[in-house]
Write a protein that holds these residues in place. Structure first.
Motif, PDB file in Angstrom:
ATOM      1  N   ARG A  31       0.841  -1.368   0.082  1.00  0.00           N
ATOM      2  CA  ARG A  31      -0.003  -0.038  -0.095  1.00  0.00           C
ATOM      3  C   ARG A  31       0.842   1.334  -0.057  1.00  0.00           C
ATOM      4  NH1 ARG A  31      -2.231  -3.422   3.222  1.00  0.00           N
ATOM      5  NH2 ARG A  31      -1.071  -2.622   5.076  1.00  0.00           N
ATOM      6  N   LEU A  32       0.455   2.353  -0.783  1.00  0.00           N
ATOM      7  CA  LEU A  32       0.998   3.363  -0.895  1.00  0.00           C
ATOM      8  C   LEU A  32      -0.044   4.475  -0.785  1.00  0.00           C
ATOM      9  CD1 LEU A  32       3.586   2.670  -3.788  1.00  0.00           C
ATOM     10  CD2 LEU A  32       4.053   2.980  -1.214  1.00  0.00           C
ATOM     11  N   GLY A  33       0.565   5.683  -0.415  1.00  0.00           N
ATOM     12  CA  GLY A  33      -0.531   6.843  -0.567  1.00  0.00           C
ATOM     13  C   GLY A  33      -1.596   6.729   0.608  1.00  0.00           C
ATOM     14  N   LYS A  34      -2.503   7.391   0.287  1.00  0.00           N
ATOM     15  CA  LYS A  34      -3.694   7.753   1.200  1.00  0.00           C
ATOM     16  C   LYS A  34      -4.894   6.672   1.478  1.00  0.00           C
ATOM     17  CE  LYS A  34      -2.788  12.463   0.929  1.00  0.00           C
ATOM     18  NZ  LYS A  34      -3.118  14.004   0.210  1.00  0.00           N
ATOM     19  N   ASP A  44     -30.806   1.343   6.753  1.00  0.00           N
ATOM     20  CA  ASP A  44     -30.892   0.078   7.211  1.00  0.00           C
ATOM     21  C   ASP A  44     -29.855  -0.828   6.766  1.00  0.00           C
ATOM     22  OD1 ASP A  44     -31.690   0.063   4.514  1.00  0.00           O
ATOM     23  OD2 ASP A  44     -33.161  -1.593   4.883  1.00  0.00           O
ATOM     24  N   ASP A  45     -28.680  -0.430   6.316  1.00  0.00           N
ATOM     25  CA  ASP A  45     -27.621  -1.251   6.071  1.00  0.00           C
ATOM     26  C   ASP A  45     -26.430  -0.717   6.784  1.00  0.00           C
ATOM     27  OD1 ASP A  45     -28.786  -3.001   4.479  1.00  0.00           O
ATOM     28  OD2 ASP A  45     -28.402  -1.603   2.702  1.00  0.00           O
ATOM     29  N   THR A  46     -25.589  -1.581   7.227  1.00  0.00           N
ATOM     30  CA  THR A  46     -24.221  -1.248   8.106  1.00  0.00           C
ATOM     31  C   THR A  46     -23.222  -1.403   7.352  1.00  0.00           C
ATOM     32  OG1 THR A  46     -25.426  -1.852  10.213  1.00  0.00           O
ATOM     33  CG2 THR A  46     -23.144  -1.349  10.435  1.00  0.00           C
ATOM     34  N   GLY A  47     -22.289  -0.338   6.697  1.00  0.00           N
ATOM     35  CA  GLY A  47     -21.487  -0.907   5.711  1.00  0.00           C
ATOM     36  C   GLY A  47     -20.031  -0.163   6.235  1.00  0.00           C
ATOM     37  N   ALA A  48     -19.048  -0.828   5.975  1.00  0.00           N
ATOM     38  CA  ALA A  48     -17.677  -0.207   6.202  1.00  0.00           C
ATOM     39  C   ALA A  48     -16.611  -0.739   5.019  1.00  0.00           C
ATOM     40  CB  ALA A  48     -17.098  -0.522   7.515  1.00  0.00           C
ATOM     41  N   ALA A  49     -15.869   0.306   4.578  1.00  0.00           N
ATOM     42  CA  ALA A  49     -14.686  -0.221   3.562  1.00  0.00           C
ATOM     43  C   ALA A  49     -13.409   0.528   3.782  1.00  0.00           C
ATOM     44  CB  ALA A  49     -15.491   0.059   2.206  1.00  0.00           C
ATOM     45  N   VAL A  50     -12.386   0.053   3.404  1.00  0.00           N
ATOM     46  CA  VAL A  50     -11.174   0.786   3.279  1.00  0.00           C
ATOM     47  C   VAL A  50     -10.841   0.904   1.979  1.00  0.00           C
ATOM     48  CG1 VAL A  50      -8.865   0.828   4.051  1.00  0.00           C
ATOM     49  CG2 VAL A  50     -10.332  -0.554   5.520  1.00  0.00           C
ATOM     50  N   VAL A  51     -10.612   2.176   1.347  1.00  0.00           N
ATOM     51  CA  VAL A  51     -10.071   2.288   0.131  1.00  0.00           C
ATOM     52  C   VAL A  51      -9.021   3.477  -0.083  1.00  0.00           C
ATOM     53  CG1 VAL A  51     -11.132   3.439  -2.149  1.00  0.00           C
ATOM     54  CG2 VAL A  51     -12.477   2.400  -0.816  1.00  0.00           C
ATOM     55  N   ALA A 108      -7.565   9.077   7.182  1.00  0.00           N
ATOM     56  CA  ALA A 108      -8.667   9.684   7.716  1.00  0.00           C
ATOM     57  C   ALA A 108      -9.869   8.566   7.982  1.00  0.00           C
ATOM     58  CB  ALA A 108      -9.320  10.699   6.822  1.00  0.00           C
ATOM     59  N   ILE A 109     -10.986   8.913   8.634  1.00  0.00           N
ATOM     60  CA  ILE A 109     -12.173   8.290   8.612  1.00  0.00           C
ATOM     61  C   ILE A 109     -13.321   9.199   8.235  1.00  0.00           C
ATOM     62  CG2 ILE A 109     -13.815   7.162  10.405  1.00  0.00           C
ATOM     63  CD1 ILE A 109     -11.267   6.619  12.160  1.00  0.00           C
ATOM     64  N   ARG A 367     -12.693  14.087  -1.307  1.00  0.00           N
ATOM     65  CA  ARG A 367     -12.469  15.271  -0.579  1.00  0.00           C
ATOM     66  C   ARG A 367     -10.976  15.580  -0.037  1.00  0.00           C
ATOM     67  NH1 ARG A 367     -16.521  17.787   1.989  1.00  0.00           N
ATOM     68  NH2 ARG A 367     -18.488  17.991   0.782  1.00  0.00           N
ATOM     69  N   LEU A 368     -10.473  14.385   0.468  1.00  0.00           N
ATOM     70  CA  LEU A 368      -9.040  14.473   1.118  1.00  0.00           C
ATOM     71  C   LEU A 368      -8.118  15.060  -0.135  1.00  0.00           C
ATOM     72  CD1 LEU A 368      -7.912  13.667   3.794  1.00  0.00           C
ATOM     73  CD2 LEU A 368      -7.261  11.459   2.654  1.00  0.00           C
ATOM     74  N   ARG A 369      -8.146  14.576  -1.508  1.00  0.00           N
ATOM     75  CA  ARG A 369      -7.601  14.952  -2.401  1.00  0.00           C
ATOM     76  C   ARG A 369      -7.829  16.676  -2.893  1.00  0.00           C
ATOM     77  NH1 ARG A 369      -8.863  10.625  -7.019  1.00  0.00           N
ATOM     78  NH2 ARG A 369      -7.778   8.933  -6.852  1.00  0.00           N
TER      79      ARG A 369
END
Length: 416
Positions: A31-34, A44-51, A108-109, A367-369
């Motif tokens: 992994r490189l970068g942000k 009604d859906d609980t979602g999480a992801a790492v991108v 960030a989160i 948004r980070l970019r």
């Protein structure tokens, strides 16, 4: 808490792991970068992801509450809140585990804070703020509809500006995406959303009792039955024909459908709750009316944007996203409209059209970019159940009073 809610909590605790989906596209890669963790609990859906900032989905997990709310005939906010509370930590840990990224390694989160169900938003925000404060990470509050609109930029190369149509159980919005946090609102539903309307019609038709549809959500059941129905057996007057704007309305159409159902029940001598013999024809007619209403308003949006040079006259793009965008009949109509007007037509893959953590994490990367809305202090952060998208120029659309040409001449699909 009422008895219905208590009953559902018992049901879910008995087998709640069944609704969890997880996955990774880039497990074990260097992994490189942000890297951003996205958390979604707006409904009604609980979602999480790492991108990461290259657009790689390193890990994701989703707990779907559909089966629970299907039994109730609709979303019960208290039940949704409780299920989010029970599952959010597990879902986030699963996404992080699959990604191989620790919380300390995150840049960030990002979390949905608006719009949505208040009780659901509260769970995601509180959990996120605990993580942010514990690990001293920047926080990126996300507008749910902005995330839906920008998801296409994760899966395809799309430059700003583009026309975006967001169709779901809670929203119906036409807007121009000019930048990451720069939207022009052309029109939206003035009452209920198309997904909500289709679900209510499905409940009125008692489609859960239909042998082909017992495990389907309302909108999916309508789409399925419509495939073998004859839409020409019923004609429903389209909403808002006298208003030359880009707003939508579905509650009046729903009332017309309900009246037709009551009339057919009388003719067949059956009570509410018994499946009509013509149920497939009604489903086909309803789906067609919804599609036609959406297509007409979208056509006006195209004409308005080209006339006012908001979009380029050549190589313009229409992006369609949200749960209802998965309806193949509506999608086909919009595709044909886009083709007839020389617009590129793009949709995210179906799994990214519905609510998920990936779109929230990607919106965080965008948004980070751009350096937009990245907070290093969370003081005063609140969730907002209602929140407009961008700058509202719907009055300008109405003032232009653009007449939409007859669609049947332009779109053969409508005459078939």
């Amino acid at each position: 808490m009422n008895g219905v809610a208590k009953g559902f909590f018992k049901w879910v605790k008995a087998g709640r792991a069944a609704g969890l989906r997880s996955g990774s596209a880039q497990r074990g890669r260097q992994r490189l970068g942000k890297v951003v963790l996205g958390i979604e609990t707006s409904c009604d859906d609980t979602g999480a992801a790492v991108v990461d900032d290259a657009g790689n989905v390193l890990g994701e997990a989703l707990h779907c509450q559909k089966e629970v709310h299907l039994q109730a005939g609709g979303i019960i906010p208290l039940v949704a809140q409780q299920l989010h509370r029970e599952n959010i930590e597990r879902v986030v840990k699963e996404a992080l585990s699959v990604s191989g990224v620790s919380v300390r390694e995150l840049t960030a989160i990002a979390t949905t804070v608006k719009p949505g169900l208040a009780l659901s938003l509260e769970v995601g925000l509180q959990y996120s703020l605990d993580l942010v404060n514990r690990y001293q990470k920047p926080f990126i509050p996300i507008h749910h509809m902005e995330a839906h609109a920008l998801t296409i930029r994760l899966t395809q190369h799309v430059e700003f500006p583009f026309l975006v149509l967001l169709l779901s159980g809670g929203h119906c919005i036409l807007a121009v995406a000019q930048g990451v946090s720069d939207f022009l609102l052309l029109g939206q539903s003035i009452d209920i959303a198309p997904g909500d309307m289709l679900d209510k019609v499905a409940r009125r038709l008692s489609l859960r009792k239909h042998p082909e549809c017992h495990s389907m959500a309302g909108g999916k059941a309508i789409e399925h039955l419509a495939q073998t129905g004859n839409r020409q057996q019923h004609t429903f007057r389209l909403p808002m024909q006298q208003y030359r704007n880009c707003d939508f309305s579905f509650s009046g159409l729903q009332n017309l459908v309900n009246k037709a159902i009551i009339q057919k029940e009388k003719e067949e001598g059956i009570q509410e709750g018994v499946i009509l013999s013509c149920v497939k024809d009604i489903a086909a007619a309803v789906q067609h009316a919804v599609a036609l209403h959406i297509i007409q308003r979208t056509y006006r949006a195209m004409l308005f944007c080209i006339k006012n040079s908001i979009l380029p006259s050549k190589n313009a793009t229409l992006v369609v996203s949200g749960g209802v965008a998965s309806n193949q009949y509506i999608r086909k109509g919009l595709q044909t409209l886009a083709d007839a007007n020389d617009f590129a037509f793009l949709c995210p893959p179906p799994r990214l059209c519905t609510d998920n953590g990936v779109m929230i994490a990607w919106n965080g990367i965008e948004r980070l970019r751009a350096g937009l809305g990245v907070l290093h202090s969370t003081d005063g952060i609140r969730y907002e159940p209602k929140a407009p998208l961008g700058i509202d120029i719907s009055k300008r659309v109405e003032e232009d009073s653009i007449k939409v040409p007859k669609l049947k001449k332009k779109i053969r699909w409508l005459a078939s």
